[in-house]
Design a protein around this motif. Structure first.
Motif, PDB file in Angstrom:
ATOM      1  N   GLU A  22     -21.940  67.731 -36.819  1.00 23.20           N
ATOM      2  CA  GLU A  22     -22.981  68.317 -37.661  1.00 23.20           C
ATOM      3  C   GLU A  22     -23.260  67.277 -38.733  1.00 23.20           C
ATOM      4  O   GLU A  22     -22.333  66.795 -39.388  1.00 23.20           O
ATOM      5  CB  GLU A  22     -22.461  69.612 -38.286  1.00 23.20           C
ATOM      6  CG  GLU A  22     -23.444  70.282 -39.216  1.00 23.20           C
ATOM      7  CD  GLU A  22     -22.784  71.435 -39.958  1.00 23.20           C
ATOM      8  OE1 GLU A  22     -22.735  71.409 -41.193  1.00 23.20           O
ATOM      9  OE2 GLU A  22     -22.285  72.349 -39.265  1.00 23.20           O
ATOM     10  N   ILE A  33     -20.767  65.320 -41.064  1.00 22.10           N
ATOM     11  CA  ILE A  33     -20.035  66.104 -42.061  1.00 22.10           C
ATOM     12  C   ILE A  33     -18.793  66.712 -41.415  1.00 22.10           C
ATOM     13  O   ILE A  33     -17.719  66.743 -41.997  1.00 22.10           O
ATOM     14  CB  ILE A  33     -20.920  67.228 -42.637  1.00 22.10           C
ATOM     15  CG1 ILE A  33     -22.209  66.639 -43.230  1.00 22.10           C
ATOM     16  CG2 ILE A  33     -20.152  68.043 -43.679  1.00 22.10           C
ATOM     17  CD1 ILE A  33     -22.024  65.649 -44.347  1.00 22.10           C
ATOM     18  N   ARG A  34     -18.975  67.205 -40.191  1.00 24.22           N
ATOM     19  CA  ARG A  34     -17.827  67.760 -39.468  1.00 24.22           C
ATOM     20  C   ARG A  34     -18.121  67.726 -37.974  1.00 24.22           C
ATOM     21  O   ARG A  34     -19.275  67.612 -37.550  1.00 24.22           O
ATOM     22  CB  ARG A  34     -17.531  69.203 -39.912  1.00 24.22           C
ATOM     23  CG  ARG A  34     -18.682  70.147 -39.633  1.00 24.22           C
ATOM     24  CD  ARG A  34     -18.300  71.611 -39.833  1.00 24.22           C
ATOM     25  NE  ARG A  34     -19.454  72.439 -39.496  1.00 24.22           N
ATOM     26  CZ  ARG A  34     -19.440  73.750 -39.343  1.00 24.22           C
ATOM     27  NH1 ARG A  34     -18.334  74.423 -39.489  1.00 24.22           N
ATOM     28  NH2 ARG A  34     -20.529  74.413 -39.040  1.00 24.22           N
ATOM     29  N   GLY A  38     -13.857  71.390 -36.824  1.00 21.57           N
ATOM     30  CA  GLY A  38     -13.964  71.960 -38.166  1.00 21.57           C
ATOM     31  C   GLY A  38     -13.155  71.186 -39.196  1.00 21.57           C
ATOM     32  O   GLY A  38     -12.174  70.523 -38.869  1.00 21.57           O
ATOM     33  N   ILE A  39     -13.586  71.310 -40.449  1.00 23.62           N
ATOM     34  CA  ILE A  39     -12.989  70.519 -41.534  1.00 23.62           C
ATOM     35  C   ILE A  39     -11.491  70.765 -41.649  1.00 23.62           C
ATOM     36  O   ILE A  39     -10.697  69.845 -41.833  1.00 23.62           O
ATOM     37  CB  ILE A  39     -13.703  70.832 -42.870  1.00 23.62           C
ATOM     38  CG1 ILE A  39     -15.161  70.356 -42.804  1.00 23.62           C
ATOM     39  CG2 ILE A  39     -12.979  70.190 -44.047  1.00 23.62           C
ATOM     40  CD1 ILE A  39     -16.014  70.766 -43.999  1.00 23.62           C
ATOM     41  N   MET A  40     -11.085  72.027 -41.526  1.00 20.44           N
ATOM     42  CA  MET A  40      -9.666  72.382 -41.697  1.00 20.44           C
ATOM     43  C   MET A  40      -8.799  71.647 -40.667  1.00 20.44           C
ATOM     44  O   MET A  40      -7.793  71.024 -41.035  1.00 20.44           O
ATOM     45  CB  MET A  40      -9.515  73.894 -41.527  1.00 20.44           C
ATOM     46  CG  MET A  40      -8.305  74.471 -42.158  1.00 20.44           C
ATOM     47  SD  MET A  40      -8.581  74.835 -43.895  1.00 20.44           S
ATOM     48  CE  MET A  40      -9.073  76.544 -43.808  1.00 20.44           C
ATOM     49  N   ASP A  41      -9.185  71.703 -39.398  1.00 20.64           N
ATOM     50  CA  ASP A  41      -8.393  71.039 -38.354  1.00 20.64           C
ATOM     51  C   ASP A  41      -8.480  69.520 -38.464  1.00 20.64           C
ATOM     52  O   ASP A  41      -7.489  68.818 -38.229  1.00 20.64           O
ATOM     53  CB  ASP A  41      -8.879  71.471 -36.959  1.00 20.64           C
ATOM     54  CG  ASP A  41      -8.353  72.840 -36.565  1.00 20.64           C
ATOM     55  OD1 ASP A  41      -7.587  73.419 -37.367  1.00 20.64           O
ATOM     56  OD2 ASP A  41      -8.703  73.330 -35.481  1.00 20.64           O
TER      57      ASP A  41
END
Lengths: 371, 125
Positions: A22, A33-34, A38-41
């Motif tokens: 994304e 951006i990610r 996902g950002i967390m992983d």
């Protein structure tokens, strides 16, 4: 300033799209951006193994001496930065700051001394201003912006192991050193450094080979891609400043807690922009200080959140804030008056009109992963 | 239990007797990414259609939740305090945000059906 009509792309743009990124605009570039993880992983993968970041938007600049030799070049550069650059041995790198006449920070940067030149990495958003600043103060013809190279960061406890598999010459390179490696048949200038709090490398690679190198790195079992979202949460947990948020032309290195970047010789001799203001603050104390902040609850405090003392009196602002995936809760950095800067000091964060309790916390929020 | 209706702001609402349950859609939770904090409205709060009713925060940003209808909040989902990621894992079940007593149930007629919302989301790509 009006937004540019079209965003620039890095040499890895097609690869990011293939990986399902994304995108979002950052410093004039269309940046990932990610990814689907996902950002967390992506963040956790960097702390556990190795994450690949495209940082090709950053400015890579080479300073090549003229008749004055390396000593003359370094002396000229030292007028612009408070770091002890003359003490750098070839192959060693230093974090430093461009200061202005008022002692404020114009940009933060990495300077590496090489045998015959200096290699400098500056922030994307400051690149043009930095190049103009260097050209205005260094001998004519010594400043060259590298436009034909990409920059890839591989960060995490497994990053150096991965690089060593491709070129064992990385082994034994201390943190904050750099050397020439051959990765996938490409001549790469590789620094052992990063912006995540982890061990890792930053790889300057010819632009036309960057995608092949990135794919080669991603094919290693330890490596997963990470976007600018994870890069931001990682650097915040590591207590590292983001230029434009935690550092700007009105903030001095002393206020920012970056006095350690000023060489001992430089403290004695001065001779850099804003030295009078900076040295006065060093000896007499600054009007505000950058601190780490841990909210007691779960609500993140974003940049510009007002900070108040126990009585509700404003004492500063958050400059970076969000959620720390490794910490497992909200974290922030901000500037407060010195009497509220001690670890453990009770503060309030005014979020959507409500004051949430928080405390000053030591930085970094996570133990450093490099030696 | 009546059918689920949707808003252009990516909330869903389902009427159950006099009370409606509100949450954000799967599309919304996916766009937000990992949810780390939800500010749910307090019981008794008056909400208006299209007005702010709460906040969902992901790692990277905070986003407002808008009430699909006018009415009075009767309950916020307290389970989200300990487990905000329910919004990601079960946006239309355990990840609901608040319950509201509608001032005018006819307001629901102005919202999108599931098929309309699907077409709306497809048109966004």
């Amino acid at each position: 300033m009006p937004a540019p009509q079209t965003l620039k792309q890095t040499p890895l743009h097609d690869l990011h799209r293939d990986l399902g990124a994304e995108f979002g605009p950052f410093a004039g570039y269309d940046m990932p951006i990610r990814y689907p993880a996902g950002i967390m992983d992506e963040h956790r993968h960097c702390r556990a193994a190795a994450a690949l970041f495209d940082v090709s938007h950053m400015g890579q600049v080479v300073l090549t001496p003229d008749g004055g030799g390396m000593d003359g070049l370094i002396a000229a550069l030292e007028q612009l930065v408070p770091g002890d650059i003359a003490a750098l041995r070839p192959g060693r790198q230093r974090y430093s700051l461009f200061t202005n006449a008022r002692g404020g920070v114009m940009d933060d940067l990495m300077i590496t001394r090489r045998e015959a030149d200096l290699y400098v990495v500056v922030n994307a958003g400051c690149r043009d201003a930095d190049v103009a600043h260097l050209e205005a103060h260094l001998p004519r013809g010594t400043v060259r912006l590298l436009e034909d190279r990409a920059l890839i960061a591989l960060q995490g406890p497994k990053a150096v192991e991965v690089i060593a598999r491709l070129d064992p010459a990385i082994e034994g390179a201390p943190f904050m050193s750099a050397r020439l490696l051959s990765l996938g048949g490409l001549d790469c200038w590789v620094s052992r450094s990063g912006y995540t709090g982890e061990d890792g490398v930053e790889i300057s690679v010819p632009a036309d080979g960057a995608a092949a190198l990135a794919r080669l790195l991603l094919s290693q079992p330890e490596v997963a891609p990470a976007g600018l979202g994870a890069r931001d949460s990682l650097r915040l947990e590591a207590g590292l400043c983001l230029y434009g948020a935690d550092l700007d032309p009105t903030v001095t290195p002393i206020e920012a807690g970056l006095a350690w970047t000023i060489g001992k010789r430089r403290k004695m001799e001065g001779g850099f922009m804003g030295a009078d203001v900076i040295m006065d603050q060093l000896f007499n104390g600054p009007p505000r200080l950058r601190v780490g902040i841990r909210p007691d609850g779960r609500a993140p405090a974003r940049a510009h959140t007002e900070i108040v003392d126990a009585a509700g009196v404003p004492v500063g602002h958050v400059t970076s804030g969000g959620f720390g995936p490794t910490v497992g809760g909200p974290i922030a950095m901000g500037y407060v008056t010195p009497e509220h800067a001690a670890d453990g000091t009770a503060l309030g964060l005014v979020i959507r009109g409500k004051t949430h309790p928080a405390r000053v916390a030591p930085l970094p929020f996570v133990p450093k992963g490099w030696k | 239990m009546s059918e689920v209706r949707y808003t252009k702001d990516h909330e869903w609402i389902r009427l159950d007797g006099e009370i409606a349950v509100v949450g954000i859609t799967d599309y919304a939770q996916n766009a937000l990414g990992d949810v780390v904090y939800v500010e749910v409205p307090e019981p008794g709060k008056a909400v208006t259609a299209g007005g702010e009713a709460g906040v969902v925060e992901s790692v990277k940003a905070a986003s407002e939740i808008y009430s699909p209808v006018t009415g009075e909040v009767v309950e916020g989902n307290e389970a989200l305090g300990d487990d905000p990621a329910l919004v990601n894992s079960a946006p239309m079940a355990g990840g609901w945000i608040f319950k509201v007593k509608l001032a005018d149930p006819a307001e629901l007629d102005g919202l999108m059906s599931e098929a309309d919302y699907k077409a709306f989301v497809d048109g966004l790509e």
